[in-house]
Scaffold this motif. Structure first.
Motif, PDB file in Angstrom:
ATOM      1  N   ALA A  28     -10.276  36.230  15.254  1.00 60.64           N
ATOM      2  CA  ALA A  28     -10.402  36.323  16.708  1.00 60.64           C
ATOM      3  C   ALA A  28     -11.668  37.074  17.088  1.00 60.64           C
ATOM      4  O   ALA A  28     -12.103  37.978  16.383  1.00 60.64           O
ATOM      5  CB  ALA A  28      -9.191  37.037  17.291  1.00 60.64           C
ATOM      6  N   ALA A  30     -12.157  39.478  19.604  1.00 59.48           N
ATOM      7  CA  ALA A  30     -11.341  40.283  20.500  1.00 59.48           C
ATOM      8  C   ALA A  30     -12.238  41.186  21.338  1.00 59.48           C
ATOM      9  O   ALA A  30     -13.251  41.698  20.851  1.00 59.48           O
ATOM     10  CB  ALA A  30     -10.354  41.123  19.692  1.00 59.48           C
ATOM     11  N   LEU A  74      -6.367  37.230  13.688  1.00 59.61           N
ATOM     12  CA  LEU A  74      -5.501  36.989  14.837  1.00 59.61           C
ATOM     13  C   LEU A  74      -4.271  37.887  14.833  1.00 59.61           C
ATOM     14  O   LEU A  74      -3.860  38.393  15.876  1.00 59.61           O
ATOM     15  CB  LEU A  74      -5.075  35.515  14.856  1.00 59.61           C
ATOM     16  CG  LEU A  74      -4.044  35.106  15.910  1.00 59.61           C
ATOM     17  CD1 LEU A  74      -4.575  35.353  17.310  1.00 59.61           C
ATOM     18  CD2 LEU A  74      -3.664  33.633  15.736  1.00 59.61           C
ATOM     19  N   SER A  75      -3.667  38.099  13.676  1.00 59.07           N
ATOM     20  CA  SER A  75      -2.438  38.888  13.624  1.00 59.07           C
ATOM     21  C   SER A  75      -2.660  40.307  14.139  1.00 59.07           C
ATOM     22  O   SER A  75      -1.785  40.883  14.788  1.00 59.07           O
ATOM     23  CB  SER A  75      -1.877  38.916  12.200  1.00 59.07           C
ATOM     24  OG  SER A  75      -2.772  39.528  11.309  1.00 59.07           O
ATOM     25  N   ASP A 122      -3.180  40.137  18.024  1.00 59.58           N
ATOM     26  CA  ASP A 122      -1.912  39.906  18.714  1.00 59.58           C
ATOM     27  C   ASP A 122      -1.007  41.129  18.670  1.00 59.58           C
ATOM     28  O   ASP A 122      -0.295  41.420  19.637  1.00 59.58           O
ATOM     29  CB  ASP A 122      -1.195  38.704  18.097  1.00 59.58           C
ATOM     30  CG  ASP A 122      -1.781  37.370  18.560  1.00 59.58           C
ATOM     31  OD1 ASP A 122      -2.605  37.378  19.492  1.00 59.58           O
ATOM     32  OD2 ASP A 122      -1.415  36.336  17.980  1.00 59.58           O
ATOM     33  N   SER A 123      -1.022  41.849  17.553  1.00 57.34           N
ATOM     34  CA  SER A 123      -0.125  43.003  17.437  1.00 57.34           C
ATOM     35  C   SER A 123      -0.467  44.088  18.447  1.00 57.34           C
ATOM     36  O   SER A 123       0.407  44.850  18.858  1.00 57.34           O
ATOM     37  CB  SER A 123      -0.171  43.567  16.014  1.00 57.34           C
ATOM     38  OG  SER A 123      -1.432  44.159  15.740  1.00 57.34           O
ATOM     39  N   GLY A 167      -2.028  43.261  21.402  1.00 56.43           N
ATOM     40  CA  GLY A 167      -2.139  42.621  22.707  1.00 56.43           C
ATOM     41  C   GLY A 167      -3.563  42.523  23.216  1.00 56.43           C
ATOM     42  O   GLY A 167      -3.810  42.606  24.426  1.00 56.43           O
ATOM     43  N   ASN A 208      -7.247  40.928  24.245  1.00 59.74           N
ATOM     44  CA  ASN A 208      -7.782  39.678  24.761  1.00 59.74           C
ATOM     45  C   ASN A 208      -8.621  38.999  23.678  1.00 59.74           C
ATOM     46  O   ASN A 208      -9.338  39.660  22.926  1.00 59.74           O
ATOM     47  CB  ASN A 208      -8.657  39.931  25.988  1.00 59.74           C
ATOM     48  CG  ASN A 208      -7.847  40.215  27.234  1.00 59.74           C
ATOM     49  OD1 ASN A 208      -6.773  39.666  27.428  1.00 59.74           O
ATOM     50  ND2 ASN A 208      -8.349  41.095  28.091  1.00 59.74           N
ATOM     51  N   LYS A 209      -8.533  37.686  23.632  1.00 61.62           N
ATOM     52  CA  LYS A 209      -9.263  36.911  22.633  1.00 61.62           C
ATOM     53  C   LYS A 209     -10.110  35.859  23.346  1.00 61.62           C
ATOM     54  O   LYS A 209      -9.612  35.132  24.220  1.00 61.62           O
ATOM     55  CB  LYS A 209      -8.290  36.219  21.671  1.00 61.62           C
ATOM     56  CG  LYS A 209      -7.343  37.188  20.974  1.00 61.62           C
ATOM     57  CD  LYS A 209      -6.366  36.459  20.077  1.00 61.62           C
ATOM     58  CE  LYS A 209      -5.380  35.594  20.841  1.00 61.62           C
ATOM     59  NZ  LYS A 209      -4.397  36.420  21.592  1.00 61.62           N
ATOM     60  N   GLU A 256      -9.076  27.825  22.664  1.00 68.13           N
ATOM     61  CA  GLU A 256      -8.248  29.026  22.564  1.00 68.13           C
ATOM     62  C   GLU A 256      -7.747  29.175  21.131  1.00 68.13           C
ATOM     63  O   GLU A 256      -7.389  28.190  20.476  1.00 68.13           O
ATOM     64  CB  GLU A 256      -7.072  28.924  23.530  1.00 68.13           C
ATOM     65  CG  GLU A 256      -6.133  30.113  23.493  1.00 68.13           C
ATOM     66  CD  GLU A 256      -4.963  29.954  24.445  1.00 68.13           C
ATOM     67  OE1 GLU A 256      -4.110  30.870  24.472  1.00 68.13           O
ATOM     68  OE2 GLU A 256      -4.891  28.924  25.157  1.00 68.13           O
ATOM     69  N   THR A 268      -5.128  29.815  18.478  1.00 68.68           N
ATOM     70  CA  THR A 268      -3.703  29.814  18.158  1.00 68.68           C
ATOM     71  C   THR A 268      -3.574  29.394  16.700  1.00 68.68           C
ATOM     72  O   THR A 268      -4.527  28.842  16.120  1.00 68.68           O
ATOM     73  CB  THR A 268      -2.928  28.805  19.027  1.00 68.68           C
ATOM     74  OG1 THR A 268      -3.377  27.472  18.717  1.00 68.68           O
ATOM     75  CG2 THR A 268      -3.132  29.071  20.519  1.00 68.68           C
ATOM     76  N   GLY A 322       0.862  35.136  13.138  1.00 75.05           N
ATOM     77  CA  GLY A 322      -0.543  35.013  13.485  1.00 75.05           C
ATOM     78  C   GLY A 322      -1.448  34.416  12.428  1.00 75.05           C
ATOM     79  O   GLY A 322      -2.660  34.593  12.493  1.00 75.05           O
TER      80      GLY A 322
END
Length: 365
Positions: free
Chosen positions: A132, A134, A245-246, A249-250, A252, A254-255, A267, A269, A345
């Motif tokens: 990501a 981020a 990504l994991s 996401d953990s 929260g 923005n990506k 995006e 995913t 993720g």
């Protein structure tokens, strides 16, 4: 078209120990297994000490919990010390196998070969980790970036969030004049190796450095480990980094949407990362599997920045650790093991590749 050929707090040891009476071979969850699919093959007893890539830490944690919840007498410790440290430990014989986001370099092969004695070092691509971009920019929730813009930011050539290049990628966004804090890994990292390869592939006129595990430029903000860079984004206004990504996401985070080779902003995913693997090729031999990934993919809906984490292991000569190494890695390569990845993720291996990795794992001796 250029191709990539590869592919937690440092010192933290991930360990789970089990107290069940016997190995099971069904798919029923064990107590404390958090819904993970349990191994369906043979169990083995003993202790493994493994270290390396922090990019795969969350995947390894899930796999260890599932495996130990079904296989009595097994203890697997994982230290997410970074890819470089993991390879060093494997060569030195202090790690039973290593996790690395890049393959062994030419100057590492002699040591790894000597370490494996009666066998040979092999790469098992096991975890596909989407990377990501981020960021933490007040008032900007849907950032999108082209490859050249990303390269300019991390090459210290784009230094404010309202730079013309970022505005061109985000014509409808209200971008502040906040200085950009570009955060990178301070330790040797396979994620850095992959990310710098991406930059040099997609924007060679802007990012002129070769790919490397150690961040090659002065400036920016260095943080150790994937947890370190992710935490820095959470706590720092105007910050941006590259991280799996994991981890994003953990916390929260923005990506950013990233443009692929078809100039489509995508995006991130697990599904869009999996699409980037459509053109991936397994190279090498049946006893040593490496991947070629295309950072300039034009596959519709494909997110272009992914990395593969390898388990680097001896094909033979593992002594009394062989049964447990074989059993655990056969589980992680199984359909049940790979199914766990999308929950946390990561992207699962394509089926044809997964089957090859599982077959290789079953030959470990």
């Amino acid at each position: 078209m250029k191709l990539l050929r590869h592919g937690a707090i440092a010192g933290l040891v991930v360990s789970a120990t089990l107290a069940m009476a016997a190995c099971g071979s069904d798919n029923t969850d064990g107590a404390g297994n958090n819904g993970a699919q349990a191994p369906t093959g043979d169990c083995a007893q003993g202790t493994l000490n493994v270290q390396g890539s922090s990019a795969q830490k969350n995947a390894i944690e899930a796999w260890i919990a599932a495996y130990q919840a079904k296989c009595a007498g097994s203890t697997i410790n994982y230290n997410p010390s970074g890819s470089g440290a993991g390879i060093e430990a494997f060569i030195a014989g202090t790690a039973d196998f290593a996790g690395s986001d890049s393959v062994l370099k030419d100057d590492q092969l002699p040591g790894a070969t000597q370490r494996c004695a009666s066998g040979a070092p092999a790469h098992l691509p096991m975890v596909v980790g989407p990377v990501a971009i981020a960021y933490n920019v007040e008032g900007v929730d849907n950032l999108q970036l082209k490859p050249a813009t990303i390269a300019g930011i991390f090459a210290n050539k784009i230094t404010k969030w309202d730079d013309a290049a970022i505005k061109a990628d985000n014509p409808d966004a209200k971008l502040p004049s906040t200085p950009i804090q570009a955060v990178h890994r301070s330790d040797e990292s396979g994620t850095t190796d992959n990310f710098t390869n991406y930059l040099n592939t997609v924007a060679p006129d802007i990012w002129t450095n070769e790919h490397a595990k150690q961040w090659p430029l002065d400036g920016g903000v260095g943080q150790k480990g994937s947890d370190g860079v992710a935490g820095a984004i959470k706590d720092t206004a105007g910050a941006i980094t590259y991280v799996e990504l994991s981890y994003a996401d953990s916390l929260g985070l923005n990506k950013a949407k990233v443009a692929n080779g078809a100039d489509e902003f995508v995006e991130l995913t697990p599904e869009s990362a999996s699409k980037a693997l459509t053109g991936a090729k397994a190279v090498g031999t049946d006893q040593d599997i490496k991947l070629e990934l295309d950072f300039e993919t034009k596959e519709a809906g494909a997110y272009p920045i992914v990395l593969a984490t390898y388990e680097i292991v001896c094909t033979a000569g593992n002594g009394d650790k062989a049964a447990l190494i074989k059993s655990f890695l056969t589980y992680t390569a199984s359909t049940a093991g790979q199914a766990e990845l999308t929950k946390i993720g990561y992207a699962p291996l394509p089926e044809e590749l997964r089957a090859k990795v599982e077959t290789l794992a079953k030959t470990i001796a």
